[in-house]
Design a protein around this motif. Structure first.
Motif, mmCIF file in Angstrom:
data_model
loop_
_atom_site.group_PDB
_atom_site.id
_atom_site.type_symbol
_atom_site.label_atom_id
_atom_site.label_comp_id
_atom_site.label_asym_id
_atom_site.label_seq_id
_atom_site.Cartn_x
_atom_site.Cartn_y
_atom_site.Cartn_z
ATOM 1 N N CYS A 53 1.149 -1.186 -0.154
ATOM 2 C CA CYS A 53 -0.055 -0.078 -0.079
ATOM 3 C C CYS A 53 0.898 1.009 0.126
ATOM 4 O O CYS A 53 1.504 1.791 1.098
ATOM 5 C CB CYS A 53 -0.819 0.120 1.054
ATOM 6 S SG CYS A 53 -2.279 1.335 1.240
ATOM 7 N N SER A 56 0.942 7.104 -4.329
ATOM 8 C CA SER A 56 0.819 6.916 -5.684
ATOM 9 C C SER A 56 1.710 8.412 -6.205
ATOM 10 O O SER A 56 1.659 9.112 -5.780
ATOM 11 C CB SER A 56 -0.462 7.005 -6.012
ATOM 12 O OG SER A 56 -0.790 7.296 -7.380
ATOM 13 N N LEU A 68 -2.091 3.586 -2.692
ATOM 14 C CA LEU A 68 -2.811 2.484 -3.603
ATOM 15 C C LEU A 68 -2.775 1.062 -2.931
ATOM 16 O O LEU A 68 -1.432 0.762 -2.935
ATOM 17 C CB LEU A 68 -2.321 2.359 -4.934
ATOM 18 C CG LEU A 68 -2.276 3.939 -5.803
ATOM 19 C CD1 LEU A 68 -1.565 3.501 -7.252
ATOM 20 C CD2 LEU A 68 -3.908 4.255 -5.940
ATOM 21 N N LYS A 70 -2.424 -2.610 -3.437
ATOM 22 C CA LYS A 70 -2.371 -3.038 -4.708
ATOM 23 C C LYS A 70 -2.888 -4.749 -4.534
ATOM 24 O O LYS A 70 -1.662 -5.644 -4.721
ATOM 25 C CB LYS A 70 -1.146 -3.113 -5.303
ATOM 26 C CG LYS A 70 -0.595 -1.592 -5.594
ATOM 27 C CD LYS A 70 0.876 -1.513 -6.152
ATOM 28 C CE LYS A 70 1.115 -0.043 -6.376
ATOM 29 N NZ LYS A 70 2.441 0.050 -7.192
ATOM 30 N N LEU A 295 -3.254 4.459 -14.742
ATOM 31 C CA LEU A 295 -2.502 3.477 -13.780
ATOM 32 C C LEU A 295 -1.393 2.764 -14.597
ATOM 33 O O LEU A 295 -0.447 2.426 -14.098
ATOM 34 C CB LEU A 295 -3.550 2.353 -12.919
ATOM 35 C CG LEU A 295 -4.468 2.989 -12.271
ATOM 36 C CD1 LEU A 295 -5.534 2.074 -12.000
ATOM 37 C CD2 LEU A 295 -3.692 3.289 -10.873
ATOM 38 N N GLU A 299 1.388 4.447 -12.849
ATOM 39 C CA GLU A 299 1.973 3.625 -11.875
ATOM 40 C C GLU A 299 2.687 2.281 -12.227
ATOM 41 O O GLU A 299 2.916 1.354 -11.576
ATOM 42 C CB GLU A 299 0.680 3.264 -11.022
ATOM 43 C CG GLU A 299 0.113 4.419 -10.249
ATOM 44 C CD GLU A 299 1.036 4.696 -9.016
ATOM 45 O OE1 GLU A 299 1.766 3.810 -8.557
ATOM 46 O OE2 GLU A 299 1.098 5.872 -8.536
ATOM 47 N N LEU A 311 -10.095 5.250 -8.719
ATOM 48 C CA LEU A 311 -9.362 6.249 -9.426
ATOM 49 C C LEU A 311 -10.376 7.075 -10.290
ATOM 50 O O LEU A 311 -10.131 8.383 -10.586
ATOM 51 C CB LEU A 311 -8.224 5.853 -10.192
ATOM 52 C CG LEU A 311 -7.163 6.681 -10.813
ATOM 53 C CD1 LEU A 311 -6.706 7.834 -9.871
ATOM 54 C CD2 LEU A 311 -6.133 6.017 -11.468
ATOM 55 N N LEU A 329 -6.828 4.115 -2.115
ATOM 56 C CA LEU A 329 -7.631 3.397 -3.182
ATOM 57 C C LEU A 329 -7.434 2.089 -3.169
ATOM 58 O O LEU A 329 -6.060 1.514 -3.117
ATOM 59 C CB LEU A 329 -7.324 4.007 -4.722
ATOM 60 C CG LEU A 329 -7.484 5.289 -4.893
ATOM 61 C CD1 LEU A 329 -7.295 5.651 -6.197
ATOM 62 C CD2 LEU A 329 -9.131 5.786 -4.467
ATOM 63 N N LEU A 331 -7.094 -1.102 -5.171
ATOM 64 C CA LEU A 331 -7.151 -1.731 -6.511
ATOM 65 C C LEU A 331 -7.297 -3.272 -6.398
ATOM 66 O O LEU A 331 -6.551 -3.827 -6.366
ATOM 67 C CB LEU A 331 -5.598 -1.496 -7.127
ATOM 68 C CG LEU A 331 -5.194 -0.166 -7.055
ATOM 69 C CD1 LEU A 331 -3.740 0.210 -7.772
ATOM 70 C CD2 LEU A 331 -6.009 1.216 -7.555
#
Length: 449
Positions: A53, A56, A68, A70, A295, A299, A311, A329, A331
């Motif tokens: 996490c 970003s 984020l 993930k 993303l 990212e 997002l 967020l 994901l």
């Protein structure tokens, strides 16, 4: 193979019988507790990945201190690993020997197939005809018994419940089983350990299981953190439930966020989450495509439409009240079909104003089309495709209509192209997507091309 599909001719009472999920009773919903989630966290700790996490690169663009979570880094590519493993571990020995069955378009099917294989529990998954071939094949590789029946998830679920009753299998609902919800809630425990001083957590919402699990965990530990649910406009079943005051059947359209395409919010998830959601946001499909693009570009993360919804809501300006605040967020997954990914990226580029399509009527004399191409190239716009036609031009026989697809650097560059074309040609028409407000501090305008 025996056919379990219930046809339109089936008696409605029988269809109701096969809609019954024994652990998802609308009259007596199961409320997931914080203790359930901490129990899940302990039991699954060695079987799932504690995903990153991280802050970003999109923080500057969005005006938020953005983190984020993930979850697409889980072994099967989504957060579903958590709930699937916990639900399997909580089965009795007899249930584990008999096996489980689930209905899923892909992520839940893959998760329960993978962990069932690890735990030596027989798994059957019923997948509708619209399920991606890639996900079907992955379930087979993980030694699941895969049955392809039903035109959609509603029919696939009926098939699964009917088989569960007839073959003595345990049906595991992918978003409303209490153990599934508890397992999903472990995401929130990790987030709170990884990030300090959180103002809001944004949760992709389909059947509501992830949202319910996150709410229980977060509100128990820090009730001041806002929980924001996000849905696609084409599968807004939680918003529909809020309007109706109960889970309500919702028409589902084709969506980039196929992982959220659940026609009715789960009864347990609804009962657990309904009074604690701070905000529900419904996003346009175009913004989901832009979010997937952002993303990947910024990212280096390939995220499916469901995972990109959070997002998308920020880029669309629907969470502007959190500017300057710390937002996480989730994901939720990265299992996007490669062919769909290509379409998403092109749609994202178009919605971003970087892939532009227009028609222009130009002179049909020698060099007419060449002049148009030179004009476009003079400002650094790259032409991807040119098609011209004469038969359907209504102006005069000395003109030709040219359809051009071209690539610009950004939205401002596409505006420069528009102004140049309108200044040099009388008839120019740009293909129009829905108007979209650009969330960019340097550009305060609207895409409407």
């Amino acid at each position: 193979m025996e056919n379990y599909l219930l046809t339109d001719a089936t008696n409605s009472e029988i269809m109701d019988e096969f809609d019954v999920d024994p652990l998802c009773n609308p009259e007596h919903p199961s409320m997931v507790t914080f203790e359930d989630i901490t129990s899940a966290a302990y039991k699954i700790r060695t079987g799932i990945i504690q995903t990153q996490c991280l802050k970003s690169h999109l923080s500057g663009m969005t005006g938020m201190d953005l983190y984020l979570k993930k979850e697409f880094l889980q072994t099967t590519g989504s957060f579903k690993d958590r709930g699937a493993r916990y639900a399997l571990l909580m089965l009795s020995k007899e249930q584990q020997q008999n096996g489980v069955i689930a209905a899923s378009l892909g992520n839940h099917a893959q998760a329960i197939s993978y962990h069932g294989n690890l735990l030596n529990i027989p798994v059957t998954v019923v997948m509708p005809l619209i399920a991606p071939i890639m996900k079907i094949q992955k379930c087979r590789e993980m030694k699941a018994n895969v049955i392809i029946q039903g035109k959609d998830m509603v029919e696939a679920k009926r098939v699964a419940i009917k088989m569960a009753q007839e073959k003595g299998l345990t049906y595991v609902n992918g978003y409303d089983h209490p153990h599934i919800i508890a397992g999903q809630g472990t995401i929130a425990l990790e987030i709170l350990e990884q990030v300090d001083n959180i103002d809001a957590i944004v949760v992709p919402t389909g059947g509501g299981g992830l949202l319910a699990g996150v709410i229980v965990a977060v509100k128990a530990l820090n009730p001041n953190i806002k929980i924001i649910g996000v849905e696609s406009e084409r599968c807004a079943s939680f918003t529909k439930a809020q309007e109706s005051g109960k889970p309500t059947q919702t028409n589902i359209e084709g969506t980039l966020a196929d992982g959220l395409a659940v026609p009715k919010v789960g009864y347990n998830a609804w009962a657990t989450a309904k009074n604690h959601v701070d905000k529900m946001v419904v996003v346009q499909e175009e913004w989901i495509a832009v979010a997937i693009l952002r993303l990947i570009e910024l990212e280096k993360s390939v995220v499916e439409g469901a995972g990109a919804c959070g997002l998308a809501a920020i880029l669309a300006g629907q969470l502007d009240e959190f500017r300057g605040k710390r937002v996480v967020l989730i994901l939720s997954g990265g299992n996007i079909d490669t062919t769909i990914l290509g379409r998403c990226l092109e749609r994202g580029l178009a919605a971003d104003g970087r892939l532009v399509k227009f028609k222009a009527t130009v002179s049909d004399r020698p060099g007419g089309i060449s002049e148009l191409c030179k004009l476009i190239g003079s400002i650094g716009v790259s032409i991807k495709d040119v098609i011209h036609e004469r038969a359907w031009v209504t102006s005069d026989v000395f003109s030709v209509e040219v359809k051009v697809v071209c690539e610009t650097r950004d939205y401002a560059h596409s505006l420069e192209l528009r102004e140049l074309l309108f200044a040099n040609y009388k008839r120019v028409k740009f293909e129009s997507l829905r108007s979209m407000k650009i969330n960019n501090p340097d550009i305060t305008s609207t895409i409407s091309y």
